[in-house]
Every structure is written in C-alpha cells, then in structure tokens.
Design a protein around this motif. Structure first.
Motif, PDB file in Angstrom:
ATOM      1  N   UNK A 154      12.128   5.301   6.494  1.00 20.80           N
ATOM      2  CA  UNK A 154      13.275   4.645   7.119  1.00 20.80           C
ATOM      3  C   UNK A 154      14.557   4.915   6.344  1.00 20.80           C
ATOM      4  N   UNK A 155      14.490   4.859   5.026  1.00 20.49           N
ATOM      5  CA  UNK A 155      15.675   5.130   4.205  1.00 20.49           C
ATOM      6  C   UNK A 155      16.121   6.579   4.380  1.00 20.49           C
ATOM      7  N   UNK A 156      15.164   7.483   4.430  1.00 21.98           N
ATOM      8  CA  UNK A 156      15.506   8.894   4.617  1.00 21.98           C
ATOM      9  C   UNK A 156      16.119   9.147   5.996  1.00 21.98           C
ATOM     10  N   UNK A 157      15.605   8.453   7.020  1.00 22.26           N
ATOM     11  CA  UNK A 157      16.181   8.635   8.347  1.00 22.26           C
ATOM     12  C   UNK A 157      17.619   8.132   8.401  1.00 22.26           C
ATOM     13  N   UNK A 158      17.919   7.091   7.657  1.00 25.54           N
ATOM     14  CA  UNK A 158      19.306   6.609   7.580  1.00 25.54           C
ATOM     15  C   UNK A 158      20.198   7.686   6.964  1.00 25.54           C
ATOM     16  N   UNK A 159      19.718   8.278   5.890  1.00 23.68           N
ATOM     17  CA  UNK A 159      20.516   9.312   5.229  1.00 23.68           C
ATOM     18  C   UNK A 159      20.726  10.505   6.149  1.00 23.68           C
ATOM     19  N   UNK A 160      19.677  10.920   6.848  1.00 24.53           N
ATOM     20  CA  UNK A 160      19.800  12.078   7.739  1.00 24.53           C
ATOM     21  C   UNK A 160      20.757  11.787   8.889  1.00 24.53           C
ATOM     22  N   UNK A 161      20.732  10.542   9.396  1.00 22.75           N
ATOM     23  CA  UNK A 161      21.631  10.200  10.501  1.00 22.75           C
ATOM     24  C   UNK A 161      23.083  10.207  10.076  1.00 22.75           C
ATOM     25  N   UNK A 162      23.346   9.858   8.814  1.00 26.24           N
ATOM     26  CA  UNK A 162      24.726   9.775   8.351  1.00 26.24           C
ATOM     27  C   UNK A 162      25.204  11.060   7.679  1.00 26.24           C
ATOM     28  N   UNK A 195       0.836  -1.194   0.000  1.00 28.81           N
ATOM     29  CA  UNK A 195       0.000   0.000   0.000  1.00 28.81           C
ATOM     30  C   UNK A 195       0.876   1.251   0.000  1.00 28.81           C
ATOM     31  N   UNK A 196       0.227   2.385  -0.218  1.00 26.45           N
ATOM     32  CA  UNK A 196       0.947   3.644  -0.204  1.00 26.45           C
ATOM     33  C   UNK A 196       1.487   3.934   1.188  1.00 26.45           C
ATOM     34  N   UNK A 197       0.757   3.501   2.228  1.00 31.51           N
ATOM     35  CA  UNK A 197       1.243   3.710   3.594  1.00 31.51           C
ATOM     36  C   UNK A 197       2.495   2.881   3.868  1.00 31.51           C
ATOM     37  N   UNK A 198       2.514   1.631   3.383  1.00 26.45           N
ATOM     38  CA  UNK A 198       3.704   0.810   3.566  1.00 26.45           C
ATOM     39  C   UNK A 198       4.898   1.405   2.832  1.00 26.45           C
ATOM     40  N   UNK A 254       5.417   4.568   2.217  1.00 27.34           N
ATOM     41  CA  UNK A 254       5.873   5.735   2.962  1.00 27.34           C
ATOM     42  C   UNK A 254       6.719   5.310   4.162  1.00 27.34           C
ATOM     43  N   UNK A 255       6.374   4.188   4.807  1.00 29.18           N
ATOM     44  CA  UNK A 255       7.167   3.722   5.949  1.00 29.18           C
ATOM     45  C   UNK A 255       8.575   3.329   5.517  1.00 29.18           C
ATOM     46  N   UNK A 256       8.683   2.624   4.403  1.00 29.54           N
ATOM     47  CA  UNK A 256      10.009   2.230   3.908  1.00 29.54           C
ATOM     48  C   UNK A 256      10.804   3.464   3.497  1.00 29.54           C
TER      49      UNK A 256
END
Length: 824
Positions: A645-653, A635-638, A640-642
């Motif tokens: 998560x990928x964006x949070x990895x990029x922001x953390x690094x 779904x579109x919600x799933x 967005x969750x993935x």
C-alpha cells in the motif's frame, strides 16, 4: 518391610520412611507393580516391586501399622530367627536397624552397577516418571486440566506472545520506568471485593505494559514482566495461586534488585554460576531486613524456577534458604502418540500460516533428536543434510546465531523417524524457495535471514500445545529432551554401551553418566531386572515357597517333577504367578481422562486502524521491517500488504504533484513527521473516531476526499464539492466551527472563498474563522486548517506543519482501506 529393603532396594532411612507411607497406594502398570513416593529433598522416586512385596501387601489387607512398630518387629526376628547360612558378610548379626540397612547397601553395591547403585543410594538426582505420565501412556489420552480448581486466571496469549518475541532480541539497558510500572501494577487494593478481583486487575494492568515493554527492546525488563505475569496468573510451583499480599513483597524485594543485576548481561550469559552469584549478592543486600530474608529467598527461587521454563537455565543445586528445599525437575515424558497427535492437528491447519509450519518442524526436530529448543535457532541451511534413511542436522552456534552452552553444543544429530525427516525436508525446500542462502538460519526471517523468525512465539505455542496434548500444566519444552533420552534408553539392550555413548554425544553431554542420571527416567526396569537376577539365585525350602505363594505343600514339588527343571526357578515362577493374580488398582484408576483438544493456534492480529497506525508509526521512527513485525506481532503476509500500500502511494504520486515530491522517495514514509503529532490535543477526537470505526468502508469516502484536496501539506478548497465527505467526518468527530480556519490569499477569487464558506456552514452548522495572508509560493489560493480549542482567538501559525498530524491519520486510514480490500 524386609522385602522392600532386600528385594526392592529401598535402603535409605529417608526413602524407607516415605515409601512405607505410600505402600497402601501401590498400583499396577501392565505386568509390573509400582510404588512411588517423594523423598525429603523433593526428589520423586519409584520402584517396580517384586513378587514377594506384592504378596506381602496382599496378605496385610488394609491393616496400617506405624513404621516404628514394624522396625521393632523386624529387628527382633532378625536377631532370633536369621539363618546363619544366609549371612553374606563376615560380621555379627546386625544389632540396630541402621546397621541392617548398611548390610543391605553393601550387598547391593556388589550386585548392582555403579549408576543403579547411585540411584538406589540417592546420590544422583534422578526423578521417576510420575503415575500420571504412565497412565497417559496406557490410555493414550490427556489428563483433564482443571485450572478452575486452583483459581488460575485465563492467559492473555496475544500480549504474552509479543513479550516472548521481544525477549529474543534487544539489549538490557534502560527500562527503569517499566520496572516502576510493574511494581505499581502489583500493589493490592483492599477496596476491591476479593483477592480474585485484585489478581484479575493486576493481570490486566500488567498486560497493558506488554506493548511498551516490547517496544523498548530490553530483554531483562521483558523477562521480569513475564515473571510478574506468571506470578499473578498462576503463582509458584509450591503454591497456586498466590495471595496479592504475598505477590507484593515478592515483587518489592526481588524485582528491582534483579533488574539492577541483569540489565548489564546478555540473555545467553545466564548460566547457573552467574545466577547463583546474583542471588547471593541480593540476599546479602543490607537493605533487606533479617526478617525478610526468607521471603526474599522464596521470591528469588520462584524467579529461578520461572527462568528454568522460559530460558532453559539449569536448576539450582542448593536451596537459597535452609528451610525451603529445592524442587527436583519433573521427570515427565511426552509419549510418541502425544507428539503425533500434535503433528496431526498442526497438519490440518492452513499451509500458508508460516508460524504454524515453523512450529510443526520444530516439533519434528525435538521429537527426532535429543536437542534443546534453543538449539533449533542455531541450525543453518547448510547444516541440514538429507539422505535416504536419515537427516543429519548440524547444531553449529556460529557468531551470527549466538553461543552454545559448551564445546559439546556444536555437534551433529541424526534423525531417523520418517515423519520427522519428511517435515524437515519440506521446510528445507521452503527456505531455499524463499531465497535463503546456505549461511542463513534454517528458521530465519525471510526479510532478515540471519535472525531467528518469531522464536519466542514458537516457544510459547509449543508450550501451549504440550500442555494440551499431555494435560499436564507443569510440562515444558525441556521435557521433549528428556522424553527422547528416556524412550531411546528403554529401547536399548542393557549392556549396549556404544549406543548409550552415541546418544549422549548427540545430546551434547561430555559424559554418558550425565545423560543416564539426569535425562533418563526409566531406571526402575533395569534395576528390577538386576534385582531379579540376584534374588532368583536365592535358595529356599519348599515350605517357604508355599508359604509365600499361598499354595498347598507338595504343589511346587509336583510341578518341579513334571518340568524337570531347577527347583529354585520353579519356586520363584510359582511366586510370580501367584503375585500376578493379586487384584491391584490400575495405573489409570482415580485419574480423569478426556480426549485432548487442540489449543487455539495464535493467529496474526485482525486488521484494524489501530494496527495499521502502529505499524506506520514504527516505520516513521526508522524501524526496520523485522522490528515492526516483532513489535506488532503481524505476519509476513500482513507486512507485505502494508508495504504494498505504501509503495502504491509512492507510485501514484511519482511524477505527479510537485508538492509531494519530497514524500515519494523510497526510503521516506509519506507524512512521516506527522506521526509524532497524532496525539496532539486537536487530533484526539479524530483519532478516537477512527479507532472506533469497525469497517473501512465508512472512511473510504473520507480518504478519497482527502486525496483530492491534498496539495502538498494543505487541504485545498478549490473543489469544495469534493470536500463534503471530509467536512462531514470532521463535524461527526466533534470538531466545532470555530476550530476550522480558512486561509486565503489576498489575490483570491471571491467566488471560490464564498463557495467554501457556504459549504462549511451548511455541514458544520456555523461559519469558520477566516484569515487572509500574502500569496506564498506552493500554497493553494484557499485552503483549510484546524486549530486546538484552547487557542481559539489566536491566529494560527505554521499551518502546514500543524496539519501533518491530520495527514498522518488520514494516510493511515487510507492504508487501512487498501489492505482491508485485499482480505477475503
């Protein structure tokens, strides 16, 4: 017999032969009595019987007489007992039965309109509403669907929905390997215990091909795979189920040849002319033996009947084989109470489920207008105009939405039903809230609004709901179009030509005759009314009326004297009154009903490591977000969750470790190159362990340890205590000590290396391999890598590149942990 011919307009020899055999099975539907039969060409027909026929049937009781005997009796009485004053033609008394039928047809031609006479004479391919459909209307319940009685295998809804989604887009090139795999899956195995086990194994093997078929994006290969699944699971319209030894020659003769013919076409090019030419070319193939041409024609007919359901292509006008008649389309009707039942159950589902909400609005559109399911994907946001008493929807097949069937396909339809108007208005507001522009599709993808969102899944779900609401396993989405035309025609006055023309225009037909003869299935009522007007003008003596109505002489005369009305009307009223008292089985008798149960609405797949890994692997291949959702059915919600998560990895690094700077770019998936190596032999034990893990909490410590050890592409062992969860996971997965390699620079600190070796030996149960290397820029002083068991004894090379597979696996596990943490 004479009443069937003269009063009920059964005036063709073929129909008369079939109708006479069906006379013992007449039934009452409300105030009318019906007789239905199937003609020799497969056309279903029905007549609303006259009072004379009902009384004649009652007088015959249960006596059965051969048709030939009845014809001889009728002709003898006609020759010697006909009243010359009743002759309508300036000819002699008919000398043969065929001449008598010609006489009656000539009389009907002068009494009936052109459309009704064409229906009577069998010129138009009109099919009658079946008794089961009328029974559903009266009982307002579904027929029981007993698929176990015909040994129908259960449906794998998830993989079928993925295939339906994949068929809506993609090209038709490639896919030859998939065709060979379909052939191989449909081969019978005589070693299996029975044919049911063989078909079950075939079905399982075919559904395994769903994921690679959807990934290939070749619509023709997907269509043929869906046909093979339907052939194994249900059989054909003529025989259900099929033997595995019949399925194999069907697939062998038709599959490859259909693939060669269709792979150069687009899905919207499959009109009747093209397919007929394709079938002729296949049957003319010299590679098909003369003894196999009949079976090849049967296979192609089965494919076309399946394509009628999936692609809404027109039916074949002529049979491919002379010995196999073409089945007319089922003239079923989905009644309003069944559609409202569907909408009620859909309204009870979660308001956040976008697929169900889209299905709900599509049902409202097809319920409120005479449109095809494909027309729903040709509606744009600007094409919906909302007024106080109606909603006007423009079917406008612009280039962005494909092409229509003809110039008449571009039209406007008006929806007056209050519930349908409310649903369309709410969906229109939702699309505007999603940021849709006027030129975007009404049912477009929020991420790619010029493309229809999950059109195949919507069509599949709609078919499942229709079967659940009606109990009819044969019904499909095209029946909604026939239903609207049939119910709208029944509500009109007979002579209201303007409304008929307007309905035909909104249906997209160039001629009103097309709508009346092919889409309206309640011709029997206007036909009965016109026949009654004609026969009520016939004069009869009181003795004849008393004999037909089984009343005493003088009873009709007294009624006429008291009412002071026309004696002819009084006589026919008496006959109809007596006919209404005849005990006839109800339309619902011998039919088993049950309250319909809502089918399981297809939900998005549950979170699992395998699902996250597949989605990230697709992203690593530079597939768009829309393609990822299409391939994996999420779904579109799933999604967005993935993506979060990928964006949070990029922001953390970002702005952190310089070793990861190359993986921080927004257009690059971290460790993307590693997804091509996850199936390498040395990662298979780790991959199997992750796939078998049922809850992410078990791998959360492993992911945390991996993030702290990660330096660029390497696992630094500077903080060996942090590495313990990861080392334990490697050991539990079956990695042996000799597969672990510790590399250290020549200018290292002995204490760090010794601590790492001691920790590894304590966890794994043995010492790893140790190799020294010259100091290299960007690498930790002590780091860990793995090697394949079959290259033990060889010094590892290019350690950083070889570890990208492990990083892809653990990155996928970390994303799984992140997205699962957001679930309730």
């Amino acid at each position: 017999m004479l009443s069937l011919i003269t009063f009920d307009a059964i005036a063709t020899p073929a129909d008369l032969d079939a109708a006479w055999d069906a006379v013992p099975r007449i039934y009452r539907d409300g105030e009318t009595v019906c007789l239905e039969w199937c003609s020799a060409d497969g056309r279903q027909d029905r007549r609303v019987l006259s009072a004379v026929t009902v009384l004649s049937w009652s007088a015959q009781a249960s006596h059965e007489t051969r048709l030939a005997t009845v014809i001889d009796t009728v002709m003898s009485r006609v020759r010697f007992g006909i009243d010359p004053s009743l002759q309508r033609l300036p000819t002699e008394v008919p000398s043969s039965f065929d001449q008598l039928l010609d006489w009656v047809r000539h009389a009907l031609l002068t009494a009936l309109s052109g459309d009704l006479f064409a229906h009577v004479s069998g010129v138009d391919p009109l099919t009658a509403v079946p008794r089961s459909c009328l029974a559903r209307r009266r009982r307002q319940l579904a027929l029981r669907m007993d698929e176990a009685a015909v040994d129908v295998l259960p449906e794998h809804a998830d993989s079928t929905m993925v295939l339906m989604d994949a068929m809506q887009r993609g090209d038709s090139e490639g896919g030859a390997q998939l065709i060979e795999q379909i052939r191989e899956a449909c081969r019978p195995n005589p070693d299996e215990p029975n044919v049911v086990a063989q078909r079950r194994r075939m079905l399982t093997d075919l559904h395994v091909l769903a994921a690679p078929a959807a990934a290939a994006n070749q619509w023709a290969a997907v269509l043929l795979l869906l046909w093979a699944v339907d052939l194994v699971r249900r059989g054909t319209r003529r025989k259900r189920p099929l033997s595995p030894y019949t399925i194999e020659p069907y697939i062998h003769l038709a599959l490859g040849r259909l693939w060669n013919a269709l792979r150069g076409l687009r899905a919207d090019e499959l009109d009747q002319l093209d397919l007929w030419r394709v079938y002729e070319q296949i049957l003319a193939d010299p590679g098909i033996e003369p003894s196999q041409r009949g079976k090849a024609a049967a296979a192609l007919t089965a494919f076309h009947e399946f394509a009628e359901t999936v692609l809404d292509v027109p039916r074949l006008a002529h049979a491919l084989d002379a010995d196999m008649p073409v089945l007319a389309p089922r003239a079923n009707v989905v009644w309003p109470h069944e559609l409202h039942w569907m909408l009620d159950r859909l309204a009870d589902t979660s308001p956040d489920d976008r697929l169900v909400r889209q299905l709900e609005v599509v049902v409202a559109l097809l319920m409120g207008a005479c449109v095809r399911i494909q027309d729903a994907w040709h509606v744009h946001v600007f094409g919906v105009q909302i007024f106080d008493e109606e909603v006007v929807v423009a079917i406008d097949p612009l280039r962005s939405a494909g092409s229509g069937k003809s110039a008449c396909a571009r039209r406007q339809v008006e929806i007056h039903d209050p519930r349908c108007r409310a649903l369309l208005s709410r969906w229109h507001e939702r699309r505007l809230a999603e940021g849709a522009l006027p030129r975007d599709l009404l049912f477009g993808d929020p991420g790619e609004p010029r493309r229809a969102w999950r059109a195949g899944a919507t069509e599949l779900l709609l078919n499942r709901w229709l079967k659940a609401a009606t109990g009819d396993a044969e019904i499909g989405t095209h029946a909604l179009r026939h239903s609207f035309a049939t119910i709208a025609r029944a509500a009109m006055v007979d002579g209201d030509q303007r409304k008929l023309d307007r309905m035909s225009t909104q249906a997209g037909h160039a001629a009103t005759r097309t709508t009346l003869t092919n889409y309206v299935h309640l011709f029997e009522l206007p036909l009965r009314r016109q026949l009654d007007q004609a026969i009520h003008a016939l004069r009869m003596t009181e003795a004849q009326a008393c004999r037909l109505s089984a009343t005493r002489p003088g009873w009709i005369r007294k009624r006429r004297q008291r009412s002071a009305s026309d004696p002819v009307r009084v006589a026919w009223a008496a006959i109809e009154e007596r006919a209404a008292r005849v005990d006839i089985p109800d339309v619902a008798s011998e039919l088993v009903f049950q309250s319909p149960r809502a089918p399981e609405t297809a939900k998005s797949p549950a979170w699992s490591f395998e699902l996250v890994l597949q989605c990230l692997a697709d992203l690593a291949q530079d597939r768009s977000a829309d393609q990822v959702r299409l391939r994996r059915g999420i779904s579109i919600e799933q999604w967005h969750s993935i993506d979060a998560a990928v964006r949070s990895w990029r922001e953390a690094q970002r702005g952190g470790s310089p070793y990861l700077a190359e993986n921080v770019a927004d257009n690059h998936l971290p460790f993307g190159e590693g997804f091509a190596r996850i199936n390498h032999e040395k990662w298979r034990p780790l991959l199997a362990t992750l796939r078998q893990t049922t809850h992410p909490d078990k791998v959360r410590p492993v992911c945390d340890a991996w993030r702290h050890l990660l330096r660029g592409r390497y696992l630094s062992l500077a903080g060996v205590a942090t590495a313990l969860p990861l080392l334990q996971w490697l050991a539990d997965s079956g990695v042996r000590p000799e597969q672990l390699v510790v590399l250290h620079q020549t200018a290292h600190e002995d204490s760090a290396l010794d601590a790492a070796l001691e920790a590894i030996e304590a966890v794994v149960g043995g010492l790893p391999c140790v190799h020294a290397e010259r100091p290299r820029r960007g690498r930790p002083p002590v780091y860990l890598t793995l090697r394949c068991a079959r290259v033990i004894g060889n010094k590892p090379s290019n350690a950083g590149l070889s570890m990208t597979g492990l990083h892809a696996l653990l990155f996928s596990a970390w994303v799984w942990v992140e997205v699962f943490g957001d679930r309730p």
